[in-house]
Design a protein around this motif. Sequence first.
Motif, PDB file in Angstrom:
ATOM      1  N   ILE A  46       0.848  -1.191   0.000  1.00 37.78           N
ATOM      2  CA  ILE A  46       0.000   0.000   0.000  1.00 37.78           C
ATOM      3  C   ILE A  46       0.883   1.240   0.000  1.00 37.78           C
ATOM      4  O   ILE A  46       1.975   1.234   0.571  1.00 37.78           O
ATOM      5  N   SER A  47       0.436   2.285  -0.657  1.00 32.05           N
ATOM      6  CA  SER A  47       1.182   3.540  -0.638  1.00 32.05           C
ATOM      7  C   SER A  47       0.662   4.390   0.511  1.00 32.05           C
ATOM      8  O   SER A  47      -0.546   4.467   0.752  1.00 32.05           O
ATOM      9  N   THR A  48       1.569   5.008   1.234  1.00 28.04           N
ATOM     10  CA  THR A  48       1.194   5.828   2.373  1.00 28.04           C
ATOM     11  C   THR A  48       2.279   6.866   2.601  1.00 28.04           C
ATOM     12  O   THR A  48       3.281   6.899   1.890  1.00 28.04           O
ATOM     13  N   ASP A  84       8.210  13.530   7.305  1.00 31.83           N
ATOM     14  CA  ASP A  84       7.158  13.004   6.442  1.00 31.83           C
ATOM     15  C   ASP A  84       7.785  12.352   5.214  1.00 31.83           C
ATOM     16  O   ASP A  84       8.502  13.018   4.454  1.00 31.83           O
ATOM     17  N   VAL A  85       7.540  11.052   5.037  1.00 31.34           N
ATOM     18  CA  VAL A  85       8.192  10.282   3.986  1.00 31.34           C
ATOM     19  C   VAL A  85       7.166   9.456   3.216  1.00 31.34           C
ATOM     20  O   VAL A  85       6.481   8.612   3.803  1.00 31.34           O
ATOM     21  N   PRO A  86       7.012   9.668   1.901  1.00 30.42           N
ATOM     22  CA  PRO A  86       6.134   8.797   1.104  1.00 30.42           C
ATOM     23  C   PRO A  86       6.795   7.424   0.918  1.00 30.42           C
ATOM     24  O   PRO A  86       7.969   7.339   0.559  1.00 30.42           O
ATOM     25  N   VAL A  87       6.041   6.356   1.168  1.00 27.67           N
ATOM     26  CA  VAL A  87       6.588   5.000   1.066  1.00 27.67           C
ATOM     27  C   VAL A  87       5.534   4.060   0.493  1.00 27.67           C
ATOM     28  O   VAL A  87       4.345   4.375   0.449  1.00 27.67           O
ATOM     29  N   ILE A 248       4.925   6.968  -6.415  1.00 23.87           N
ATOM     30  CA  ILE A 248       4.758   5.854  -5.483  1.00 23.87           C
ATOM     31  C   ILE A 248       3.370   5.243  -5.620  1.00 23.87           C
ATOM     32  O   ILE A 248       3.197   4.018  -5.620  1.00 23.87           O
ATOM     33  N   GLU A 249       2.340   6.080  -5.756  1.00 25.78           N
ATOM     34  CA  GLU A 249       0.987   5.556  -5.921  1.00 25.78           C
ATOM     35  C   GLU A 249       0.852   4.841  -7.264  1.00 25.78           C
ATOM     36  O   GLU A 249       0.201   3.785  -7.354  1.00 25.78           O
TER      37      GLU A 249
END
Length: 302
Positions: A46-48, A84-87, A248-249
Amino acid sequence: MNDVEVSEKRKVLKSLIMRWISDAERFETPIEGLYFVQVHSDNRPISTCYVPSLCMIVQGAKRLMVGGESIVYDENHYLVSSRDVPVIAQPFGMTQEHPFLALVFQFDLNLLSRLMAEIPSELVEQASSGPLMVTSVDSDLLDAFIRLIKLLDVPKDIPVLKPLILHEIYYRLLSGPQGMQLRKLTVNSGVQDQIRRTVNWLHENYHQSVPVSKLAAMAGMSPSTFNQHFRKLTAMTPIQFQKRLRLIEARRLMLTENLDANHAAYVVGYESASQFSREYHRYFGAPPKKDISQIKQPLLCN
């Protein structure tokens, strides 16, 4: 470190979490910022977007994909996110009988700032680290979280004892390997709250095209001041951050929804498939089709 002692305390922590979370996927505790997560069998990525927080796994393991890097940690380690890090996140190693279980503790930056002022600078480790840092679980930190969760059984004790236990948790984190990164979080925490509102907005609206001036207005800053503080918090410009969220999404959609590159690009807000392919290649190190073929099978087998 006494491995037997750590193992026993982890079992206690696990039993406490299981008692409160029951069959739920997520349980928000009355202690602000503390919640429990449970995943039984759906191990799709999942992207978060990780916020400044600690995640401690008590059963199972998790893989994080951050750009071209893969981070794996399990119940012998905990992860600290210092910005804050998109993963892309993927729990694995769980079954219906033995689900993935973890506690998440989101940092109170104002409290962290106050406690930082009380800790002598020589106790803060100087080694620099990235925004996501995996550290071995230790007995003292486990013990502090056990005591914090036990407060849930006696709600009247929470207002009095919670601040004391939080003080200990923050002290152990600030004086540990991740201390320098957390120390950076304590600078201008009020400004960071303003920036974080726009970060949250971008995470929910990454597919929209929005000028930086509008984001700056959301934060109540001039565009130049906003850019400066945004880069300090995320290590990216607002446009780079939004682009990373989109990529990422899109990767997640191709991995889990079997979308092709063109469709994924459109869904996340790209108007040009060729631009998407170029930026995807630049960020992940391979064009979309090749990247997905390289990682899809190993991800789904774990």
